[in-house]
Write a protein that holds these residues in place. Structure first.
Motif, mmCIF file in Angstrom:
data_model
loop_
_atom_site.group_PDB
_atom_site.id
_atom_site.type_symbol
_atom_site.label_atom_id
_atom_site.label_comp_id
_atom_site.label_asym_id
_atom_site.label_seq_id
_atom_site.Cartn_x
_atom_site.Cartn_y
_atom_site.Cartn_z
ATOM 1 N N ASN A 82 0.571 -0.826 0.263
ATOM 2 C CA ASN A 82 -0.004 -0.107 -0.080
ATOM 3 C C ASN A 82 0.491 1.485 -0.049
ATOM 4 O OD1 ASN A 82 -2.329 -1.291 0.317
ATOM 5 N ND2 ASN A 82 -2.643 -0.707 1.964
ATOM 6 N N ILE A 94 -4.417 9.666 4.637
ATOM 7 C CA ILE A 94 -5.722 8.903 4.578
ATOM 8 C C ILE A 94 -6.696 10.159 5.540
ATOM 9 C CG2 ILE A 94 -7.006 7.557 5.467
ATOM 10 C CD1 ILE A 94 -4.093 5.677 5.144
ATOM 11 N N TYR A 122 -13.547 -2.075 1.106
ATOM 12 C CA TYR A 122 -13.812 -0.239 1.842
ATOM 13 C C TYR A 122 -12.105 0.232 1.070
ATOM 14 C CZ TYR A 122 -14.533 4.010 3.336
ATOM 15 O OH TYR A 122 -14.986 5.640 3.363
ATOM 16 N N GLY A 135 -6.527 -5.501 1.564
ATOM 17 C CA GLY A 135 -6.012 -5.641 2.258
ATOM 18 C C GLY A 135 -5.445 -5.557 4.015
ATOM 19 N N SER A 159 1.366 8.496 4.971
ATOM 20 C CA SER A 159 0.852 7.796 5.996
ATOM 21 C C SER A 159 2.059 7.021 6.852
ATOM 22 C CB SER A 159 0.060 6.864 6.236
ATOM 23 O OG SER A 159 -0.889 7.521 4.408
HETATM 24 P P1 ADP Z 1 -7.046 -1.779 -1.746
HETATM 25 O O1 ADP Z 1 -6.497 -3.135 -2.523
HETATM 26 O O2 ADP Z 1 -7.556 -1.159 -1.920
HETATM 27 O O3 ADP Z 1 -5.164 -0.935 -1.566
HETATM 28 P P2 ADP Z 1 -6.145 -2.489 1.201
HETATM 29 O O4 ADP Z 1 -7.726 -2.826 2.644
HETATM 30 O O5 ADP Z 1 -5.175 -2.388 1.100
HETATM 31 O O6 ADP Z 1 -7.303 -2.033 -0.092
HETATM 32 O O7 ADP Z 1 -6.838 -0.289 1.703
HETATM 33 C C1 ADP Z 1 -8.161 0.377 2.100
HETATM 34 C C2 ADP Z 1 -7.835 1.749 1.052
HETATM 35 O O8 ADP Z 1 -7.493 2.525 1.977
HETATM 36 C C3 ADP Z 1 -6.866 1.574 0.253
HETATM 37 O O9 ADP Z 1 -7.896 1.360 -0.974
HETATM 38 C C4 ADP Z 1 -6.690 3.355 0.173
HETATM 39 O O10 ADP Z 1 -8.110 4.125 -0.964
HETATM 40 C C5 ADP Z 1 -6.778 3.331 1.768
HETATM 41 N N1 ADP Z 1 -4.873 3.058 1.509
HETATM 42 C C6 ADP Z 1 -4.221 1.951 2.242
HETATM 43 N N2 ADP Z 1 -3.014 2.566 2.745
HETATM 44 C C7 ADP Z 1 -2.958 3.498 1.683
HETATM 45 C C8 ADP Z 1 -2.073 4.040 2.386
HETATM 46 N N3 ADP Z 1 -0.177 3.896 2.640
HETATM 47 N N4 ADP Z 1 -2.062 5.587 1.539
HETATM 48 C C9 ADP Z 1 -2.738 6.179 2.099
HETATM 49 N N5 ADP Z 1 -4.229 5.201 1.564
HETATM 50 C C10 ADP Z 1 -4.130 3.971 1.717
#
Ligand code: ADP
Length: 274
Positions: free
Chosen positions: A160, A197, A210, A226, A251
């Motif tokens: 991520n 975020i 989500y 994830g 983040s």
């Molecule tokens: P995805 O497969 O969409 O990455 P996750 O469950 O890993 O799904 O994360 C959920 C949501 O949280 C992501 O769609 C993203 O919008 C936000 N997110 C996760 N990690 C980060 C990060 N390091 N920086 C910014 N937004 C993040």
């Protein structure tokens, strides 16, 4: 009947025992609603790439005398197929972390090895974006846990961090004994200089499916599963995952997990007799 579904529990309060009456029906309904939502979400998420594949294969058939068009459609079919594979893999991972007892397969895990493995899973994506990994502070720390689950959890956080950061930024991964736990827990944090975020989403990002920006998440091959995997692994190990973020700046996700106890759990160094 639709009468009360009450169960009785006895709980100690101070030196007294009290009888608690709990309505189990509400809890059962809540779980049923979550299950129904989940199935609806999975169906929707599967339908999207499958629908796209059906349309693209039709387009390929119609373009039989236009090789460049065929090549273009085939390229997009490949992207949709990858998306489908990622989704199925994450569903398998999620059901595994939910069903396996993490303690069945528990071992001391060296934190620096764990970080190296998690970072390795994203080397390719990171180098395409010229993202630099900065790791540190990890010498001689050991966690107690299920190695496969821990790699999946940390790997997701690192992935991520890479996905939601602009090119040529840094991703830091660091570990230390958690403060105020007398060495019983270890903190591993993943810090990025990415999009951040928004406050209002910080609780919800750990829910299954989500996403803050579904289009962006899909573009990076995200499934929305994830962080729910990360949260589950942390909880089943008796730890937790928390997030700190400044929108537009970055983040930090922090995993707190149980440390291996040196006297009991750690592999002994072999001592040569003199
Ligand atoms: P995805 O497969 O969409 O990455 P996750 O469950 O890993 O799904 O994360 C959920 C949501 O949280 C992501 O769609 C993203 O919008 C936000 N997110 C996760 N990690 C980060 C990060 N390091 N920086 C910014 N937004 C993040």
């Amino acid at each position: 009947s639709d009468g009360l579904a009450v169960s009785a529990r006895i709980a100690p309060i101070g030196s007294r025992l009290i009888l608690l009456l709990v309505d189990d029906r509400t809890e059962a309904r809540r779980i049923e609603a979550i299950r129904r939502d989940f199935v609806a979400n999975v169906s929707h998420e599967l339908k999207t790439p499958v629908g796209a594949l059906a349309l693209l294969s039709e387009a390929v058939l119609d373009a039989s005398d236009d090789p460049p068009a065929i090549r273009r459609f085939a390229g997009r079919m490949q992207i949709e197929a990858t998306r489908l594979t990622n989704l199925v893999q994450e569903l398998i991972d999620l059901s595994r972390v939910q069903n396996d007892d993490p303690f069945e397969d528990t071992e001391p895990v060296a934190v620096d090895e764990l970080i190296a493995e998690a970072v390795d899973r994203c080397r390719h994506q990171a180098s395409a974006k010229e993202i630099t990994f900065v790791t540190g502070g990890t010498s001689d720390l050991y966690l107690m846990g299920n190695r496969g689950q821990l790699v999946a959890a940390l790997g997701n956080l690192v992935e991520n961090a890479v996905n939601y950061s602009p090119d040529r930024t840094r991703v830091g991964v660091a570990a230390r004994p958690a403060p105020d736990t007398e060495g019983r827990q270890i903190e591993i944090s993943v810090t990025d200089q990415g999009i951040g975020i928004p406050e209002r989403d910080r609780e919800r990002i750990f829910e299954r499916f989500y996403r803050i920006d579904p289009a962006r998440s899909r573009a990076t091959g995200g499934t929305g599963l994830g962080l729910s995997i990360v949260k589950h692994v942390a909880a089943s190990h008796g730890g937790e995952v928390t997030v700190w973020s400044v929108e537009g700046q970055g983040s930090t996700f922090t995993l707190r997990l149980p440390a291996a106890q040196p006297s009991r759990d750690r592999p002994r160094e072999s001592v040569e007799p003199p």
